[in-house]
Design a protein around this motif. Sequence first.
Motif, short mmCIF file in Angstrom:
data_model
loop_
_atom_site.label_atom_id
_atom_site.label_comp_id
_atom_site.label_asym_id
_atom_site.label_seq_id
_atom_site.Cartn_x
_atom_site.Cartn_y
_atom_site.Cartn_z
N GLN A 1 0.84 -1.19 0.00
CA GLN A 1 0.00 0.00 0.00
C GLN A 1 0.88 1.24 0.00
OE1 GLN A 1 -3.52 0.41 0.00
NE2 GLN A 1 -2.80 2.47 -0.42
N GLY B 1 -3.46 6.87 2.08
CA GLY B 1 -3.20 5.45 1.90
C GLY B 1 -3.19 4.63 3.18
N ASP C 1 -6.59 2.88 3.81
CA ASP C 1 -6.80 1.80 2.84
C ASP C 1 -6.05 0.54 3.27
OD1 ASP C 1 -8.38 3.40 1.22
OD2 ASP C 1 -6.69 4.06 -0.01
N GLY C 2 -4.82 0.71 3.70
CA GLY C 2 -4.04 -0.43 4.16
C GLY C 2 -4.63 -1.08 5.40
#
Length: 94
Positions: free
Chosen positions: A68, A77, A80-81
């Motif tokens: 990621q 980000g 999201d990870g």
Amino acid sequence: IYVIDSADQKRFEETGQELAELTEEESLTGVPLLVFANKQDLGTAAPAAEIAEGLSLHTYRDREWQIQACSALTGEGVQDGMNWISSQIMNRKK
């Protein structure tokens, strides 16, 4: 969860060896792997795909993995990870 400095390309090989040693630990067999490619906000940062190749992530067949791109500075980000690793953990519990 493993964090790599995307702007420190000189250490990719060393970091890849460290990661390989960690994933060989018996207690970590099959555990999902999230690699945060940090410092993507810097112009000198390598793209996540290039880092994945440098770390030979494609050779990890005993576990799910995700790389990621992120920036701890901006937060981009990171969520999201974390969402990905959370879903992996929930799927393992089923």
